[in-house]
Enzyme design. Structure first.
Site, PDB file in Angstrom:
ATOM      1  N   LYS A  11      19.456   6.915  89.535  1.00 50.00           N
ATOM      2  CA  LYS A  11      18.501   6.396  90.091  1.00 50.00           C
ATOM      3  C   LYS A  11      18.340   7.240  91.315  1.00 50.00           C
ATOM      4  O   LYS A  11      19.360   7.567  92.076  1.00 50.00           O
ATOM      5  CB  LYS A  11      18.022   5.189  89.888  1.00 50.00           C
ATOM      6  N   TYR A  51       8.773   3.148  81.928  1.00 47.12           N
ATOM      7  CA  TYR A  51       8.330   1.442  82.069  1.00 47.12           C
ATOM      8  C   TYR A  51       7.539   0.848  82.029  1.00 47.12           C
ATOM      9  O   TYR A  51       7.635  -0.362  82.304  1.00 47.12           O
ATOM     10  CB  TYR A  51       8.658   1.574  83.413  1.00 47.12           C
ATOM     11  N   ARG A  87      26.207  -1.358  79.172  1.00 42.94           N
ATOM     12  CA  ARG A  87      25.209  -2.677  79.839  1.00 42.94           C
ATOM     13  C   ARG A  87      26.579  -3.177  80.538  1.00 42.94           C
ATOM     14  O   ARG A  87      25.935  -3.920  81.400  1.00 42.94           O
ATOM     15  CB  ARG A  87      24.652  -3.073  79.040  1.00 42.94           C
ATOM     16  N   THR A  93      21.053  -6.820  86.406  1.00 45.63           N
ATOM     17  CA  THR A  93      20.384  -5.925  87.002  1.00 45.63           C
ATOM     18  C   THR A  93      20.438  -6.173  88.215  1.00 45.63           C
ATOM     19  O   THR A  93      20.413  -4.867  89.255  1.00 45.63           O
ATOM     20  CB  THR A  93      18.628  -6.332  86.077  1.00 45.63           C
ATOM     21  N   ARG A 104      26.394  -1.562  89.283  1.00 49.00           N
ATOM     22  CA  ARG A 104      25.436  -2.243  89.632  1.00 49.00           C
ATOM     23  C   ARG A 104      26.151  -3.012  91.735  1.00 49.00           C
ATOM     24  O   ARG A 104      25.872  -3.329  92.486  1.00 49.00           O
ATOM     25  CB  ARG A 104      24.645  -2.744  89.468  1.00 49.00           C
ATOM     26  N   ASN A 114      18.835  -0.234  91.909  1.00 51.65           N
ATOM     27  CA  ASN A 114      20.364  -0.344  91.537  1.00 51.65           C
ATOM     28  C   ASN A 114      20.694   0.373  90.754  1.00 51.65           C
ATOM     29  O   ASN A 114      21.713   0.035  89.319  1.00 51.65           O
ATOM     30  CB  ASN A 114      20.195  -2.277  90.472  1.00 51.65           C
ATOM     31  N   HIS A 117      19.884   2.960  85.268  1.00 53.86           N
ATOM     32  CA  HIS A 117      19.241   2.880  84.652  1.00 53.86           C
ATOM     33  C   HIS A 117      20.262   3.068  83.080  1.00 53.86           C
ATOM     34  O   HIS A 117      20.873   3.747  82.632  1.00 53.86           O
ATOM     35  CB  HIS A 117      17.894   3.240  83.940  1.00 53.86           C
ATOM     36  N   GLU A 128      14.545   6.206  74.022  1.00 54.92           N
ATOM     37  CA  GLU A 128      14.848   6.817  75.704  1.00 54.92           C
ATOM     38  C   GLU A 128      15.295   8.321  76.183  1.00 54.92           C
ATOM     39  O   GLU A 128      15.061   9.472  76.511  1.00 54.92           O
ATOM     40  CB  GLU A 128      15.135   6.273  76.405  1.00 54.92           C
TER      41      GLU A 128
HETATM   42  P1  IDP Z   1      17.633  -3.767  83.540  1.00 51.34           P
HETATM   43  O1  IDP Z   1      17.191  -1.847  83.770  1.00 51.34           O
HETATM   44  O2  IDP Z   1      18.975  -3.907  83.874  1.00 51.34           O
HETATM   45  O3  IDP Z   1      17.708  -3.258  81.675  1.00 51.34           O
HETATM   46  P2  IDP Z   1      14.487  -4.355  83.928  1.00 51.34           P
HETATM   47  O4  IDP Z   1      14.576  -6.219  83.477  1.00 51.34           O
HETATM   48  O5  IDP Z   1      15.003  -3.764  82.617  1.00 51.34           O
HETATM   49  O6  IDP Z   1      16.443  -4.736  84.399  1.00 51.34           O
HETATM   50  O7  IDP Z   1      14.210  -4.102  84.507  1.00 51.34           O
HETATM   51  C1  IDP Z   1      13.752  -2.448  84.369  1.00 51.34           C
HETATM   52  C2  IDP Z   1      14.462  -2.308  86.386  1.00 51.34           C
HETATM   53  O8  IDP Z   1      12.948  -3.469  87.235  1.00 51.34           O
HETATM   54  C3  IDP Z   1      15.983  -3.282  87.077  1.00 51.34           C
HETATM   55  O9  IDP Z   1      16.727  -1.768  86.652  1.00 51.34           O
HETATM   56  C4  IDP Z   1      15.083  -2.535  88.548  1.00 51.34           C
HETATM   57  O10 IDP Z   1      14.913  -1.847  88.913  1.00 51.34           O
HETATM   58  C5  IDP Z   1      13.734  -3.778  88.306  1.00 51.34           C
HETATM   59  N1  IDP Z   1      13.300  -4.495  88.351  1.00 51.34           N
HETATM   60  C6  IDP Z   1      13.833  -5.758  87.082  1.00 51.34           C
HETATM   61  N2  IDP Z   1      13.182  -6.829  87.868  1.00 51.34           N
HETATM   62  C7  IDP Z   1      13.250  -6.276  89.117  1.00 51.34           C
HETATM   63  C8  IDP Z   1      13.304  -8.070  89.906  1.00 51.34           C
HETATM   64  O11 IDP Z   1      13.239  -8.761  89.469  1.00 51.34           O
HETATM   65  N3  IDP Z   1      12.351  -7.233  91.243  1.00 51.34           N
HETATM   66  C9  IDP Z   1      13.055  -5.778  92.076  1.00 51.34           C
HETATM   67  N4  IDP Z   1      12.744  -4.784  90.854  1.00 51.34           N
HETATM   68  C10 IDP Z   1      12.986  -5.419  89.309  1.00 51.34           C
HETATM   69 MG    MG Z   2      15.224  -3.194  80.825  1.00 51.43          MG
END
Ligand code: IDP
Ligand code: MG
Length: 139
Positions: A11, A51, A87, A93, A104, A114, A117, A128
């Protein structure tokens, strides 16, 4: 176990911190085969489309802004059990919840920024990868 594809994205925070090599090294040490990679800057429209599943969530607008804030590095990966294993390698996350030694946990500042992805299912892994790479680019 089945050979799967998963999409990683280094990212914009990863690129700004100059951690592309460090993170890629951990991915390769983890046994993932790199099928393709490129560096690009997503437009806000492209980031929003990638997204789209999160549209309407409170963090969506910030996520789109962040993901289009600078260059990122999509990487198409292949491995047995790639989706779940990737993962595990990157961690939860929110880096506060991520296991010790995960990418992370080691490098991310917060739940939004973070570092990396990872796809969440084999089907999404294929979709994707196809978002960023044509079949002929998967070498
Ligand atoms: P993931 O990347 O671990 O699969 P997802 O729930 O799919 O997590 O969310 C996608 C991305 O959106 C996360 O990697 C993060 O960058 C952002 N994100 C998710 N939840 C939050 C939050 O509660 N606050 C801020 N950013 C978030
Ligand atoms: Mg995700």
């Amino acid at each position: 176990m089945v050979v799967e594809r998963t999409l990683a994205i280094l990212k914009p925070d990863c690129v700004r911190k100059g951690l592309q090599g460090e993170v890629l090294s951990r991915i390769q040490t983890g046994g993932f085969k790199v099928l393709s990679m490129k560096m690009l800057r997503l437009t806000a429209v492209e980031a929003g489309a990638f997204y789209a599943v999160h549209k309407g969530r409170p963090f969506y607008d910030g996520l789109v802004e962040f993901m289009s804030s600078g260059p990122c590095v999509p990487i198409a990966l292949e491995k047995e059990n790639a989706v779940a294993d990737f993962r595990t390698l990157i961690g939860a996350t929110d880096p506060k919840d991520a296991a010790d030694g995960t990418i992370r946990k080691l490098f991310a500042d917060n739940k939004g920024e973070n570092i990396v992805h990872g796809s969440d299912s084999p089907e999404n892994g294929r979709l994707e990868v196809a978002f960023f790479f044509s079949e002929s680019e998967l070498v």
